[in-house]
Every structure is written in C-alpha cells, then in structure tokens.
Design a protein around this motif. Structure first.
Motif, PDB file in Angstrom:
ATOM      1  N   UNK A   7      -6.242  -2.255   1.615  1.00 22.77           N
ATOM      2  CA  UNK A   7      -6.086  -0.892   1.101  1.00 22.77           C
ATOM      3  C   UNK A   7      -5.530   0.037   2.180  1.00 22.77           C
ATOM      4  N   UNK A   8      -6.038  -0.073   3.387  1.00 17.46           N
ATOM      5  CA  UNK A   8      -5.574   0.775   4.491  1.00 17.46           C
ATOM      6  C   UNK A   8      -4.081   0.526   4.763  1.00 17.46           C
ATOM      7  N   UNK A   9      -3.698  -0.745   4.830  1.00 16.64           N
ATOM      8  CA  UNK A   9      -2.295  -1.085   5.084  1.00 16.64           C
ATOM      9  C   UNK A   9      -1.365  -0.584   4.001  1.00 16.64           C
ATOM     10  N   UNK A  10      -1.814  -0.676   2.756  1.00 14.92           N
ATOM     11  CA  UNK A  10      -0.969  -0.254   1.639  1.00 14.92           C
ATOM     12  C   UNK A  10      -0.865   1.267   1.507  1.00 14.92           C
ATOM     13  N   UNK A  11      -1.738   2.009   2.187  1.00 20.24           N
ATOM     14  CA  UNK A  11      -1.661   3.471   2.157  1.00 20.24           C
ATOM     15  C   UNK A  11      -0.606   4.025   3.118  1.00 20.24           C
ATOM     16  N   UNK A  12      -0.062   3.169   3.976  1.00 19.20           N
ATOM     17  CA  UNK A  12       0.964   3.625   4.903  1.00 19.20           C
ATOM     18  C   UNK A  12       2.211   4.024   4.096  1.00 19.20           C
ATOM     19  N   UNK A  13       2.896   5.078   4.542  1.00 19.77           N
ATOM     20  CA  UNK A  13       4.077   5.564   3.814  1.00 19.77           C
ATOM     21  C   UNK A  13       5.132   4.469   3.695  1.00 19.77           C
ATOM     22  N   UNK A  14       5.547   4.209   2.468  1.00 17.78           N
ATOM     23  CA  UNK A  14       6.577   3.214   2.220  1.00 17.78           C
ATOM     24  C   UNK A  14       6.088   1.780   2.188  1.00 17.78           C
ATOM     25  N   UNK A  16       4.776  -1.732   1.010  1.00 17.88           N
ATOM     26  CA  UNK A  16       4.965  -2.484  -0.231  1.00 17.88           C
ATOM     27  C   UNK A  16       4.297  -3.850  -0.078  1.00 17.88           C
ATOM     28  N   UNK A  17       3.457  -4.245  -1.057  1.00 18.93           N
ATOM     29  CA  UNK A  17       2.859  -5.583  -1.004  1.00 18.93           C
ATOM     30  C   UNK A  17       3.850  -6.624  -1.523  1.00 18.93           C
ATOM     31  N   UNK A  18       3.981  -7.737  -0.813  1.00 22.76           N
ATOM     32  CA  UNK A  18       4.864  -8.819  -1.256  1.00 22.76           C
ATOM     33  C   UNK A  18       4.142 -10.151  -1.052  1.00 22.76           C
ATOM     34  N   UNK A  19       4.675 -11.192  -1.700  1.00 24.81           N
ATOM     35  CA  UNK A  19       4.086 -12.536  -1.600  1.00 24.81           C
ATOM     36  C   UNK A  19       5.194 -13.574  -1.365  1.00 24.81           C
ATOM     37  N   UNK A  20       5.972 -13.431  -0.285  1.00 26.49           N
ATOM     38  CA  UNK A  20       7.078 -14.369  -0.069  1.00 26.49           C
ATOM     39  C   UNK A  20       6.642 -15.795   0.250  1.00 26.49           C
ATOM     40  N   UNK A  21       5.403 -15.983   0.655  1.00 25.74           N
ATOM     41  CA  UNK A  21       4.902 -17.315   1.011  1.00 25.74           C
ATOM     42  C   UNK A  21       3.949 -17.853  -0.052  1.00 25.74           C
ATOM     43  N   UNK A  22       3.945 -17.243  -1.232  1.00 25.50           N
ATOM     44  CA  UNK A  22       3.049 -17.654  -2.306  1.00 25.50           C
ATOM     45  C   UNK A  22       1.911 -16.668  -2.482  1.00 25.50           C
ATOM     46  N   UNK A  23       1.153 -16.841  -3.548  1.00 25.01           N
ATOM     47  CA  UNK A  23       0.097 -15.892  -3.890  1.00 25.01           C
ATOM     48  C   UNK A  23      -1.105 -15.942  -2.952  1.00 25.01           C
TER      49      UNK A  23
END
Length: 119
Positions: A7-14, A16-23
């Motif tokens: 949650x803390x990381x995703x609150x940073x401006x801009x 975006x959560x991604x899953x390039x290495x799988x879920x």
C-alpha cells in the motif's frame, strides 16, 4: 506487514502495480521503471527488492541481517529485504522512498516534473 508495504509503495505519485514475472510477484513501477519487486522466495519468505545508493546499501546490510544484496539484481545497486518483522516497517518505508527517489531522479526532466507537480 506485506500489505502495508505494498500500500505504501502504491501511494507514491505515478506508481503502477505490474506482474511481468507472473502473479506470484508484484513489480511497482513509475513511468515504466521498477523501484520495488515483492515476491516469495523458495523458503516461503516474503522479500522486497529496492534500488539503493551503494554506500547506503552497504550500511543497511551491516545494520540488518535481513538486508542483503539484491536477489537476481545488480548487487551494488539493489537490496533484498526479508519481510519477517526484523526490519522495522518505518525503515522499510524509508527504503521505498529512497528507491522511488533514485528512479524518479533518472527520468527525463519533463516527466519528472509532471510526476512531482501534476496538473
């Protein structure tokens, strides 16, 4: 702890959560550049990889047993932190801030300014 850190990381401006290495792993990016990777290792421990200034990285590794050179990353510029409670959450938040700032600092000026001063 893991949920608070994500949650803390995703609150940073801009951010975006991604899953390039799988879920099974979460990569948090800003403008397509990774600043955090959260995954479970083969010992079923949650790990977060964070970019870090080499001098600060070495200091953190000396300070905490569960801060190690980045797993599958450039060992000089990335740390892996085991999320088992041995490193205080506030210190991990500081490390996330530092990683994010290092990545944003390398972005082109126009993009950096748009993130820092969104209209």
């Amino acid at each position: 702890m893991k949920e608070n850190i994500i949650e803390y990381g995703l609150k940073k401006k801009g951010a975006v959560p991604t899953h390039p290495f799988g879920l099974d792993s979460l990569v948090i990016k800003v403008e397509g550049k990774m600043f955090a990777l959260i995954f479970e290792n083969i010992a079923n421990q949650m790990i977060i990889n964070l970019k870090c200034d080499p001098v600060i990285a070495a200091n953190l590794r000396e300070q905490y047993d569960n801060v190690r050179p980045g797993y599958h990353m450039n060992k000089k510029h990335w740390n892996s932190v085991t999320l088992d409670g041995s490193v205080p959450e506030q210190d991990i938040f500081y490390m996330i801030d530092h990683s994010y700032d290092l990545v944003v600092k390398k972005l082109p000026k126009s993009i950096r300014e748009s993130i820092q001063n969104p209209s």
